[in-house]
Design an enzyme around this catalytic site. Structure first.
Site, PDB file in Angstrom:
ATOM      1  N   SER A 286       0.457   5.173  -0.034  1.00 57.31           N
ATOM      2  CA  SER A 286      -0.076   7.132  -0.039  1.00 57.31           C
ATOM      3  C   SER A 286      -0.526   7.755  -1.318  1.00 57.31           C
ATOM      4  O   SER A 286       0.739   7.998  -1.641  1.00 57.31           O
ATOM      5  CB  SER A 286      -0.192   7.388   1.503  1.00 57.31           C
ATOM      6  OG  SER A 286      -1.186   8.787   1.248  1.00 57.31           O
TER       7      SER A 286
ATOM      8  N   LYS B 238       1.135  -4.716   9.100  1.00 55.83           N
ATOM      9  CA  LYS B 238       2.342  -4.347   8.312  1.00 55.83           C
ATOM     10  C   LYS B 238       3.030  -3.221   9.960  1.00 55.83           C
ATOM     11  O   LYS B 238       2.451  -1.939   9.954  1.00 55.83           O
ATOM     12  CB  LYS B 238       2.052  -3.449   7.829  1.00 55.83           C
ATOM     13  CG  LYS B 238       3.045  -2.830   5.958  1.00 55.83           C
ATOM     14  CD  LYS B 238       2.878  -2.500   4.755  1.00 55.83           C
ATOM     15  CE  LYS B 238       4.493  -2.592   4.016  1.00 55.83           C
ATOM     16  NZ  LYS B 238       5.324  -1.336   5.055  1.00 55.83           N
TER      17      LYS B 238
ATOM     18  N   CYS C 287       3.821   3.301   9.655  1.00 58.07           N
ATOM     19  CA  CYS C 287       3.974   4.802   8.711  1.00 58.07           C
ATOM     20  C   CYS C 287       4.678   5.615   9.695  1.00 58.07           C
ATOM     21  O   CYS C 287       4.175   5.826  10.342  1.00 58.07           O
ATOM     22  CB  CYS C 287       2.822   5.202   8.554  1.00 58.07           C
ATOM     23  SG  CYS C 287       2.831   6.561   6.932  1.00 58.07           S
TER      24      CYS C 287
ATOM     25  N   ASN D  14       9.880  -7.022   3.402  1.00 56.89           N
ATOM     26  CA  ASN D  14       9.934  -5.414   3.716  1.00 56.89           C
ATOM     27  C   ASN D  14      11.217  -4.672   3.526  1.00 56.89           C
ATOM     28  O   ASN D  14      11.510  -4.779   4.428  1.00 56.89           O
ATOM     29  CB  ASN D  14       8.773  -4.638   3.177  1.00 56.89           C
ATOM     30  CG  ASN D  14       8.258  -3.280   3.049  1.00 56.89           C
ATOM     31  OD1 ASN D  14       7.726  -2.528   3.573  1.00 56.89           O
ATOM     32  ND2 ASN D  14       8.205  -3.650   1.477  1.00 56.89           N
ATOM     33  N   GLY D  15      11.524  -4.107   1.954  1.00 52.54           N
ATOM     34  CA  GLY D  15      12.327  -2.476   2.503  1.00 52.54           C
ATOM     35  C   GLY D  15      13.789  -3.151   1.580  1.00 52.54           C
ATOM     36  O   GLY D  15      13.904  -3.632   1.170  1.00 52.54           O
ATOM     37  N   ASP D  16      13.575  -1.849   0.183  1.00 52.59           N
ATOM     38  CA  ASP D  16      14.904  -2.237  -0.880  1.00 52.59           C
ATOM     39  C   ASP D  16      14.447  -3.679  -1.838  1.00 52.59           C
ATOM     40  O   ASP D  16      15.123  -4.311  -2.534  1.00 52.59           O
ATOM     41  CB  ASP D  16      16.108  -2.343   0.378  1.00 52.59           C
ATOM     42  CG  ASP D  16      16.341  -1.079   1.151  1.00 52.59           C
ATOM     43  OD1 ASP D  16      16.389  -0.274   1.038  1.00 52.59           O
ATOM     44  OD2 ASP D  16      18.063  -0.904   2.112  1.00 52.59           O
TER      45      ASP D  16
ATOM     46  N   HIS E 251       9.000  -4.122   7.501  1.00 50.61           N
ATOM     47  CA  HIS E 251      10.370  -3.081   6.674  1.00 50.61           C
ATOM     48  C   HIS E 251      11.253  -3.166   7.540  1.00 50.61           C
ATOM     49  O   HIS E 251      11.556  -2.634   9.085  1.00 50.61           O
ATOM     50  CB  HIS E 251       9.130  -2.049   6.707  1.00 50.61           C
ATOM     51  CG  HIS E 251      10.025  -1.082   5.909  1.00 50.61           C
ATOM     52  ND1 HIS E 251       9.523  -0.025   5.289  1.00 50.61           N
ATOM     53  CD2 HIS E 251      11.699  -0.923   5.585  1.00 50.61           C
ATOM     54  CE1 HIS E 251      10.527   0.344   4.796  1.00 50.61           C
ATOM     55  NE2 HIS E 251      12.074  -0.066   4.957  1.00 50.61           N
TER      56      HIS E 251
ATOM     57  N   GLN F 161      -6.414  -1.739   3.456  1.00 46.56           N
ATOM     58  CA  GLN F 161      -4.868  -0.550   4.907  1.00 46.56           C
ATOM     59  C   GLN F 161      -5.963  -0.097   5.657  1.00 46.56           C
ATOM     60  O   GLN F 161      -6.390   0.937   5.299  1.00 46.56           O
ATOM     61  CB  GLN F 161      -3.980  -0.905   4.395  1.00 46.56           C
ATOM     62  CG  GLN F 161      -3.249  -0.597   5.979  1.00 46.56           C
ATOM     63  CD  GLN F 161      -1.226   0.058   4.877  1.00 46.56           C
ATOM     64  OE1 GLN F 161      -1.589   1.196   4.438  1.00 46.56           O
ATOM     65  NE2 GLN F 161      -0.188  -0.831   5.618  1.00 46.56           N
TER      66      GLN F 161
ATOM     67  N   PRO G 109       0.881  -1.081   0.365  1.00 43.46           N
ATOM     68  CA  PRO G 109      -0.113  -0.031  -0.114  1.00 43.46           C
ATOM     69  C   PRO G 109       1.161   1.689  -0.084  1.00 43.46           C
ATOM     70  O   PRO G 109       1.796   1.406   0.821  1.00 43.46           O
ATOM     71  CB  PRO G 109      -0.909  -0.494   1.358  1.00 43.46           C
ATOM     72  CG  PRO G 109       0.120  -1.015   1.911  1.00 43.46           C
ATOM     73  CD  PRO G 109       0.637  -2.281   1.208  1.00 43.46           C
TER      74      PRO G 109
END
Length: 351
Positions: free
Chosen positions: A33, A154, A115, A215-217, A184, A85, A31
């Site tokens: 934004s 998440k 977030c 998650n991440g990179d 993340h 989400q 997701p």
């Protein structure tokens, strides 16, 4: 050369089980934004039809006070699998919002606890819940009671380097009833700077029985495979790597299923996709969609002679026709043999 170990290959051959729900892909679209509206999701799904998509995050408090559901919550009945989400810090409002999400067609409900943006965290949502684990736990318990679809979370590894609490936090989420967690590998303080610390994803995987998504990179097939091998995660979620590049989820998914690397799209193919994106945004949202398209268009325009000038022009378009004309001219120039620059970096340079 990118290869899959026999262990990973065997694991990826089975569906991803999120509670009672099965997904036939181990690659998920994050997701984002202002990005993952229905138009963008359709483009990603064009190349990854079996992957889980996520809506933009929806404010549960805002949803409580409106009579009409926001457009960002709208899903196409045919776009499955799909997750909506939500974010907030009030368990009762999130439970109420989750019920509406399921009514809209959500296959799972995801709670944003990662977030890092100030306007979210200052009101107790997003990654600020890492500092309120009891509240986060209460949220998951309340939402799980409210809906009959899997509830997922998440999050990030911690608030800052002195508060990396993901192991305790993740265990709390599982105990509260979460059926999957996406981690993340950065702290809230990092934002999107520095490297994602995948080693923490591996540690989370070791202690949980529910699926853990890395998650991440994740900007390439190579990065996705490396993350899966290093962490033992049950899947990967692509985020910023899909900005101006909705091909990524499909590229990773295809490789994990077949062991075959797809040829990357040419500059012409990327601009043709940008054209489809612009046209669809205009048809879906009118002039507001054209304004929203500006950032997307600049993300697409990379890696060829004249790209910098085109980005500048696309960033200020006022009408859909203006944007289409610019893209058509650029496509025509490329088709007529204008030299394409050799890219020294992957599409990571786009973000």
């Amino acid at each position: 050369m990118v290869t899959l170990s026999p262990t990973l290959k065997a694991k990826l051959a089975t569906p991803l089980k999120i509670g009672s729900f099965e997904v036939k892909s181990r690659v998920l679209q994050s997701p984002l934004s202002g990005v993952t509206d229905m138009v963008f999701r359709r483009l990603v799904r064009r190349y990854a039809p079996e992957s889980m998509m996520y809506t933009e995050m929806v404010n549960a408090t805002g949803l409580h006070y409106v009579k009409q559901l926001p457009k960002i919550m709208e899903v196409d009945p045919n776009e499955r699998p799909i997750s909506i989400q939500l974010f907030d810090c009030r368990p009762d409002f999130l439970a109420e919002a989750a019920i509406k999400a399921v009514e809209e067609g959500a296959d799972t409900v995801d709670i944003n606890m990662g977030c890092p943006v100030n306007k979210i965290t200052k009101n107790g949502g997003g990654s600020s819940l890492l500092r309120q684990p009891e509240v986060a736990e209460a949220i998951v318990r309340e939402v799980v009671k409210a809906v009959d679809v899997p509830v997922t979370v998440k999050t990030r590894i911690g608030w800052n380097d002195k508060e990396i609490i993901i192991l305790d936090f993740a265990k709390r989420m599982e105990d509260a009833g979460a059926q999957m967690i996406t981690v993340h590998g950065r702290t809230r303080a990092q934002g999107y700077n520095g490297n994602a610390r995948w080693e923490w994803i591996a540690k989370v995987k070791e202690i949980l029985s529910i699926p853990v998504i890395g998650n991440g990179d994740i900007f390439s097939v190579e990065a996705a495979v490396k993350c899966l091998e290093q962490t033992g995660a049950d899947g990967v979620m692509c985020s910023r790597g899909t900005l101006g590049y909705p091909f990524l989820v499909g590229e990773v998914d295809h490789f994990l299923k077949t062991g075959e690397l797809l040829a990357p799209p040419t500059p012409i193919q990327r601009l043709e996709c940008a054209r489809d994106h612009l046209q669809a945004l205009w048809e879906y949202k009118g002039d507001r969609g054209v304004r929203q398209s500006r950032k997307h268009m600049t993300w697409y325009a990379k890696g060829f002679v004249g790209a910098a000038e085109l980005r500048g022009q696309l960033s200020v378009i006022e009408t859909v026709q203006q944007g289409l004309d610019l893209l058509d001219t650029a496509i025509e120039k490329l088709a007529n043999g204008y030299e394409v620059e050799v890219e020294t970096e992957s599409h990571l340079a786009m973000v």
